[in-house]
Design a protein around this motif. Structure first.
Motif, short mmCIF file in Angstrom:
data_model
loop_
_atom_site.label_atom_id
_atom_site.label_comp_id
_atom_site.label_asym_id
_atom_site.label_seq_id
_atom_site.Cartn_x
_atom_site.Cartn_y
_atom_site.Cartn_z
N ALA A 71 10.50 -7.22 -3.49
CA ALA A 71 9.33 -6.46 -3.17
C ALA A 71 7.99 -7.41 -2.96
N VAL A 72 7.46 -7.07 -1.62
CA VAL A 72 6.13 -7.61 -1.29
C VAL A 72 5.01 -6.83 -1.97
N LEU A 73 4.15 -7.48 -2.79
CA LEU A 73 3.24 -6.70 -3.42
C LEU A 73 1.82 -6.85 -2.92
N VAL A 74 0.64 -6.18 -2.96
CA VAL A 74 -0.45 -6.52 -2.20
C VAL A 74 -1.61 -5.73 -3.33
N ILE A 75 -2.78 -6.65 -2.83
CA ILE A 75 -3.84 -6.12 -3.55
C ILE A 75 -5.05 -5.64 -2.48
N ALA A 76 -5.37 -4.45 -2.58
CA ALA A 76 -6.20 -3.82 -1.32
C ALA A 76 -7.53 -3.23 -1.88
N VAL A 77 -8.64 -3.09 -0.97
CA VAL A 77 -9.77 -2.41 -1.20
C VAL A 77 -10.18 -1.50 0.01
N SER A 78 -11.33 -0.68 -0.12
CA SER A 78 -11.63 0.01 0.95
C SER A 78 -12.29 -0.85 2.01
N PRO A 79 -12.11 -0.27 3.17
CA PRO A 79 -12.86 -1.10 4.40
C PRO A 79 -14.39 -1.30 4.14
N SER A 80 -14.99 -0.29 3.58
CA SER A 80 -16.52 -0.30 3.24
C SER A 80 -16.95 -1.22 2.17
N SER A 81 -15.71 -2.05 1.40
CA SER A 81 -16.38 -2.60 0.25
C SER A 81 -16.59 -3.95 0.49
N PRO A 82 -17.62 -4.37 -0.38
CA PRO A 82 -18.17 -5.85 -0.28
C PRO A 82 -17.12 -6.84 -0.45
N ILE A 83 -15.93 -6.46 -1.28
CA ILE A 83 -14.90 -7.45 -1.67
C ILE A 83 -13.96 -7.56 -0.23
N SER A 84 -14.04 -9.08 -0.05
CA SER A 84 -13.19 -9.38 1.12
C SER A 84 -12.03 -10.32 0.68
N SER A 85 -12.22 -10.94 -0.86
CA SER A 85 -11.25 -11.94 -0.92
C SER A 85 -11.01 -11.96 -2.65
N MET A 86 -10.01 -12.38 -3.03
CA MET A 86 -10.08 -12.64 -4.43
C MET A 86 -11.17 -13.09 -5.35
N GLN A 87 -11.85 -14.25 -4.62
CA GLN A 87 -12.92 -14.88 -5.26
C GLN A 87 -14.11 -13.73 -5.43
N ASP A 88 -14.17 -12.69 -4.23
CA ASP A 88 -15.37 -11.80 -4.36
C ASP A 88 -15.14 -10.94 -5.45
N LEU A 89 -13.77 -10.54 -5.56
CA LEU A 89 -13.34 -9.53 -6.72
C LEU A 89 -13.67 -9.98 -8.11
N ILE A 90 -13.48 -11.15 -8.03
CA ILE A 90 -13.46 -11.84 -9.49
C ILE A 90 -15.15 -12.08 -9.67
N GLU A 91 -15.73 -12.43 -8.83
CA GLU A 91 -17.09 -12.38 -9.00
C GLU A 91 -17.71 -11.10 -9.38
N GLN A 92 -17.53 -10.29 -8.61
CA GLN A 92 -18.21 -8.66 -8.74
C GLN A 92 -17.59 -8.33 -10.12
N ALA A 93 -16.41 -8.58 -10.41
CA ALA A 93 -15.96 -8.27 -12.12
C ALA A 93 -16.84 -8.72 -12.83
N ARG A 94 -17.20 -10.05 -12.82
CA ARG A 94 -17.99 -10.81 -13.78
C ARG A 94 -19.17 -10.16 -13.97
N ILE A 142 -8.64 5.00 -0.41
CA ILE A 142 -9.25 5.47 0.84
C ILE A 142 -10.55 6.28 0.65
N ALA A 143 -10.38 7.10 -0.62
CA ALA A 143 -11.42 7.95 -0.63
C ALA A 143 -12.28 7.51 -1.65
N ASN A 144 -12.43 6.34 -1.68
CA ASN A 144 -13.51 5.43 -2.66
C ASN A 144 -13.53 6.06 -4.01
#
Length: 270
Positions: A71-94, A142-144
């Motif tokens: 299986a090909v697995l993915v990580i996704a966000v809503s299109p309006s999210s400021p997160i555009s990369s894994m680095q962004d996700l980790i930074e925001q989580a911190r 999608i519903a945020n």
């Protein structure tokens, strides 16, 4: 397979508890070849390691028949999210520990374990929202109502293409040919090793060898047909034909490997 074997094949979906109910039904079936289990790594590896009192043994209670796909697995966000990369996700989580909600298709699934391992490697804290159906993860994203979704390519890609959500990473060891520009999680998070994700067919323990070989041949013939390969690929599944012995070895290897990963991550059975 139905056409090739001149047999009607009935499908009885039992996805609850990360596939545990379906796996248990497969283990308890008569070993006559008329009831076989189509299972993911969730029920055969993760569930026995992450849950207490699982009513079957993933090795002793099954006869491996054939792998179907990776299986090909993915990580996704809503299109309006400021997160555009894994680095962004980790930074925001911190910045917001424990306040970023991520969705998965349930406790003890590949997606849940992926998030737990990600947190362990990076030291961040995310909040888990488990769903019964992987489609719910995409809809909630999608519903945020959640910030991040862990899922499979086939569920997420249609919404990604339509601009309703955005896939930010491939959660496999290598990039996927259909979206070659999307980086893997490991490319953005050094030290992260994705857990295994596969699907295969099993019979109950004691399934006669002749039946195993017949079913293995039929399954391999089906999944290597060009139109079937294309359909699987479009859904984010890479056809992986093989022998019963190869599937059995995969289960044993992944049980051992995942147990070590869980120990390193400090994840105990619940």
């Amino acid at each position: 397979m139905s056409e090739s074997m001149s047999q009607q094949i009935l499908i009885d979906p039992q996805p609850a508890l990360a596939g545990q109910l379906g796996a248990n039904a497969g283990a308890r079936a008569a070993p006559d070849g008329y009831t076989i289990l189509y299972a993911a790594v969730n029920s055969q590896v993760y569930r026995p390691l992450l849950a207490r009192n699982v009513p079957y043994d993933p090795i002793k209670d099954f006869t491996p028949i054939s792998m179907l796909s990776e299986a090909v697995l993915v990580i996704a966000v809503s299109p309006s999210s400021p997160i555009s990369s894994m680095q962004d996700l980790i930074e925001q989580a911190r910045q917001d520990p424990g306040r970023i909600f991520y969705g998965s298709s349930g406790v003890g699934t590949t997606h849940h374990l992926s998030a737990e391992l990600l947190q362990n490697v990076t030291g961040v804290k995310l909040a888990h929202v488990p769903y019964k159906d992987p489609n719910q993860v995409a809809l909630e994203l999608i519903a945020n109502r959640i910030a991040v979704g862990f899922g499979i390519f086939g569920t997420m890609i249609q919404h990604h293409t339509a601009g309703k959500l955005r896939i930010i990473a491939i959660n496999n060891s290598r990039r996927y040919a259909r979206v070659p520009d999307i980086r893997t999680v490991g490319e953005g998070v050094p030290g992260y090793e994705p857990p295994p994700g596969w699907n295969g067919f099993f019979g109950p323990a004691g399934l006669p060898r002749a039946i195993v070989l017949r079913l293995n041949a039929e399954i391999n013939k089906a999944i290597t047909a060009p139109d079937m390969r294309e359909k699987l690929d479009a859904l984010g599944f890479i056809a992986t034909p093989g022998t019963p012995e190869q599937l059995g070895e995969t289960v044993r290897r992944d049980l051992e490997r995942t147990a070590k990963l869980l120990k390193l991550a400090g994840i105990e059975p619940e």
